[in-house]
Motif scaffolding. Structure first.
Motif, PDB file in Angstrom:
ATOM      1  N   GLN A   1      -5.552  13.382  -4.117  1.00  0.00           N
ATOM      2  CA  GLN A   1      -5.916  12.786  -2.829  1.00  0.00           C
ATOM      3  C   GLN A   1      -4.698  12.168  -2.141  1.00  0.00           C
ATOM      4  OE1 GLN A   1      -8.580  12.717  -1.015  1.00  0.00           O
ATOM      5  NE2 GLN A   1      -9.013  10.716  -0.148  1.00  0.00           N
ATOM      6  N   THR A   2      -3.870  11.477  -2.909  1.00  0.00           N
ATOM      7  CA  THR A   2      -2.693  10.792  -2.341  1.00  0.00           C
ATOM      8  C   THR A   2      -1.395  11.505  -2.678  1.00  0.00           C
ATOM      9  OG1 THR A   2      -2.611   9.394  -4.313  1.00  0.00           O
ATOM     10  CG2 THR A   2      -3.807   8.540  -2.407  1.00  0.00           C
TER      11      THR A   2
ATOM     12  N   GLY B   1      -0.574   4.523  -0.563  1.00  0.00           N
ATOM     13  CA  GLY B   1      -1.411   5.685  -0.290  1.00  0.00           C
ATOM     14  C   GLY B   1      -2.805   5.206   0.047  1.00  0.00           C
ATOM     15  N   GLN B   2      -3.691   6.141   0.365  1.00  0.00           N
ATOM     16  CA  GLN B   2      -5.051   5.781   0.729  1.00  0.00           C
ATOM     17  C   GLN B   2      -5.725   5.003  -0.404  1.00  0.00           C
ATOM     18  OE1 GLN B   2      -7.463   9.049   2.113  1.00  0.00           O
ATOM     19  NE2 GLN B   2      -9.356   8.001   1.596  1.00  0.00           N
ATOM     20  N   SER B   3      -6.117   3.757  -0.116  1.00  0.00           N
ATOM     21  CA  SER B   3      -6.792   2.890  -1.099  1.00  0.00           C
ATOM     22  C   SER B   3      -5.984   2.766  -2.383  1.00  0.00           C
ATOM     23  CB  SER B   3      -8.194   3.431  -1.411  1.00  0.00           C
ATOM     24  OG  SER B   3      -8.952   3.583  -0.232  1.00  0.00           O
TER      25      SER B   3
ATOM     26  N   GLN C   1       0.853  -1.183   0.000  1.00  0.00           N
ATOM     27  CA  GLN C   1       0.000   0.000   0.000  1.00  0.00           C
ATOM     28  C   GLN C   1       0.887   1.231   0.000  1.00  0.00           C
ATOM     29  OE1 GLN C   1      -3.039   0.075   3.003  1.00  0.00           O
ATOM     30  NE2 GLN C   1      -3.600   2.212   2.611  1.00  0.00           N
TER      31      GLN C   1
ATOM     32  N   HIS D   1     -10.716  10.466  -4.942  1.00  0.00           N
ATOM     33  CA  HIS D   1      -9.732  10.154  -5.980  1.00  0.00           C
ATOM     34  C   HIS D   1     -10.219  10.709  -7.324  1.00  0.00           C
ATOM     35  CE1 HIS D   1      -7.421   7.441  -3.394  1.00  0.00           C
ATOM     36  NE2 HIS D   1      -8.577   6.932  -2.991  1.00  0.00           N
TER      37      HIS D   1
ATOM     38  N   GLN E   1     -14.707   8.963  -3.564  1.00  0.00           N
ATOM     39  CA  GLN E   1     -13.957   8.928  -2.301  1.00  0.00           C
ATOM     40  C   GLN E   1     -12.697   9.791  -2.383  1.00  0.00           C
ATOM     41  OE1 GLN E   1     -13.360   4.849  -1.033  1.00  0.00           O
ATOM     42  NE2 GLN E   1     -15.542   4.346  -1.272  1.00  0.00           N
TER      43      GLN E   1
END
Length: 439
Positions: A175-176, A25-27, A23, A153, A151
Motif C-alpha cells: 500500500q505504501t 506514508g498513508q497511515s 508521517q 495494508h 484499509q
C-alpha cells in the motif's frame, strides 16, 4: 510531512536523547529515537555520529507497531507512543529481530497492552519467550506469509536470516511501498534528516556499517536481495540512521557489489534442518551463530521449504554441512537427505545434530555414510534428549565455531606466517642496532 522533536536535557553523565515523529506514508508513522552521543555500538563500532533506533506505526482497521527501541529510551518512547495511540488499539507488534536495541521495550509494550499479538520468525518468538518471562499471544511468520491490517495494508513477510541475526524478517507494505528491514541497509548516523536527501555525508558510515555487520554474511545479503527483486520499493525503513528513499538504487547496488566480491572469497556452510519439527530451527540457528563468529558464511535451508534442485546446488557449493535429523515418518525429508548424499564430496566438513522431536532419523547410520564418502567430521554428533538450555546453547555455539575454524584453518595459518615474518623482520632490525632499555 510534519516532524515533531521531543528532547531531554543532556548533562555530563547523560547523553543527549531526542525523539522524532513523522508521517512517512498513508497511515504510517516513523518514531525515531536519536542517540546523539553514543560513542560505541557493541564491540565492532566506534561511533563518530551517534545512532538512531527506528520503529514504525501502521494504522488500518487493525494497528501494528514494527519494532520498539533501546531500553534507555523507555520513558520517552512509551510516553510518546501513548500520545500517538491509545494502546488498547494496538493489535500487533512485529519484531524484525530480537537484538535488544530493537526489542528492548517489548516487555513494556506487553505489560501496557497485553492484548497484543507478537509477530515474528519462529526463532524470534522462542527468543522472546526466554526474554519476556510472561505468557503472550504470538504468530509465527515465514517467507510468503501475510497479515491484513485492513484499509489496504496487507503486510508481506520475508525471512532474512543472518542479516544480521538468525531470527531476522523483512516486512513489506505494498500500500505504501515501504520495506521494513531493521538492520539491513542501515547505518549508525544520527541527525535530524529523516531521509537520505544528500548521500555524500552518509556513504562512509553506510560502508563501515556494512563491513562490520553485513559483510560477514555476504551470501545471505545476496539471497535477501534476490527475494526482494519482485517488490516495488519506494522507501526502505531501516532500523538505524535515515530512511532510504531518494537513492535506493545506489544503496542496494552497493550491497550487491560488495557482497558479490566478498562471497567469492568466503567459504560457505549449509545448515540443513527440518523446520517446525522438534527444536530443529532453534538448534540450527545456535550452530549458525557459532559458525558466523569465525567469518564463515552460512545459508540456512529448511527441508520443508527448499526444492531438490536448489538443495543439490547449495550442497555442491558448500565447504561445510550441518544437518539436523528429520523425523523418520517424513518421506519428503528422506528424499531430500538422499539428494544431500548424492551432492556431497570428500573435501567437505560435516556436523550432525538431533532435533529432539521424538522420532528423529538415527544420526549414526547417516554419519557412517558421510565417513564412507570421505567427509571430515568437524564436531561430534549433538544428541538432544531434553528442551534446549544454556548448556546446549553453548555446545551448539562451540560446535559451529569448531566447524568454522576448521574451514578457515589454512587462512589462519597464512595469517600467522605473515605475522611471524613481520616479527622476524622487526627483530632483525632490533638486533642490528644498539638500544638502551630503562625501567
Amino acid at each position: 510531512m510534519v516532524a515533531i522533536t521531543h528532547q531531554t536535557q543532556s548533562s555530563r553523565l547523560q547523553t543527549r536523547l531526542t525523539l522524532q515523529v513523522a508521517q512517512i506514508g498513508q497511515s504510517t508513522t516513523a518514531i525515531r529515537c536519536l542517540d546523539w552521543d553514543r560513542p560505541r555500538f557493541d564491540i565492532e563500532f566506534a561511533l563518530d555520529n551517534g545512532t538512531t533506533y527506528n520503529s514504525f506505526l501502521i494504522e488500518g482497521q487493525h494497528t501494528a507497531l514494527v519494532d520498539t527501541s533501546h531500553i534507555k529510551f523507555r520513558n520517552l518512547y512509551l510516553n510518546l507512543l501513548q500520545d500517538e495511540l491509545a494502546l488498547t488499539r494496538l493489535d500487533y507488534l512485529v519484531v524484525s529481530h530480537t537484538e535488544p536495541d530493537h526489542s528492548g521495550l517489548v516487555a513494556d509494550i506487553l505489560r501496557l497492552a497485553p492484548q497484543v499479538t507478537v509477530v515474528g520468525s519462529k526463532v524470534a518468538i522462542q527468543f522472546l519467550e526466554n526474554m519476556v518471562h510472561r505468557p503472550f499471544q504470538s504468530r509465527v511468520v515465514k517467507s510468503g506469509d501475510t497479515l491484513d491490517l485492513g484499509q489496504g495494508h496487507v503486510l508481506q513477510f520475508f525471512s532474512a536470516p543472518n542479516l544480521h541475526w538468525p531470527d531476522t524478517i523483512f516486512t513489506y507494505d505494498p500500500q505504501t511501498r515501504i520495506l521494513y528491514t531493521c538492520d539491513a541497509f542501515g547505518m549508525h548516523y544520527c541527525d535530524d534528516h529523516l531521509f537520505d536527501e544528500e548521500p555524500a555525508p552518509l556513504e562512509q558510515d553506510f560502508k563501515y556499517y556494512y563491513d562490520c555487520l553485513m559483510g560477514p554474511n555476504a551470501r545471505s545479503v545476496l539471497g535477501a536481495l534476490k527475494r526482494l527483486e519482485s517488490l516495488d520499493v519506494g522507501t526502505i525503513a531501516t532500523g538505524h540512521g535515515p530512511l532510504l528513499r531518494h537513492h535506493i538504487n545506489q544503496w542496494t547496488g552497493n550491497y550487491r557489489e560488495w557482497s558479490q566480491t566478498k562471497a567469492s572469497d568466503m567459504p560457505l556452510v549449509a545448515v540443513i534442518y527440518a523446520g517446525g519439527y522438534g527444536y530443529s530451527t532453534y538448534l540450527a540457528n545456535a550452530i549458525a551463530n557459532g559458525i558466523l563468529k569465525t567469518g564463515v558464511d552460512v545459508e540456512l535451508a529448511d527441508l520443508g521449504e527448499i526444492d531438490l534442485h536448489s538443495l543439490g546446488e547449495l550442497v555442491g557449493n558448500a565447504a561445510g554441512l550441518v544437518i539436523g535429523m528429520p523425523p523418520q515418518s517424513d518421506k519428503a525429508g528422506q528424499t531430500l537427505l538422499q539428494t544431500v548424499l548424492a551432492a556431497v564430496h570428500g573435501k567437505q566438513s560435516i556436523g550432525l545434530f538431533e532435533t529432539g522431536g521424538g522420532e528423529d532419523e538415527p544420526v549414526f547410520p547417516l554419519r557412517n555414510r558421510f565417513h564412507e564418502i570421505g567427509l571430515t567430521e568437524a564436531f561430534a554428533p549433538i544428541l538432544v534428549k531434553s528442551a534446549p538450555d544454556a548448556a546446549l546453547d553453548q555446545l551448539c555455539g562451540e560446535a559451529g565455531t569448531d566447524l568454522g575454524q576448521w574451514l578457515t584453518r589454512d587462512r589462519t595459518v597464512r595469517q600467522i606466517k605473515a605475522i611471524d615474518g613481520q616479527l622476524e623482520r622487526a627483530l632483525g632490525r632490533i638486533s642490528s642496532g644498539l638500544y638502551l632499555l630503562t625501567v
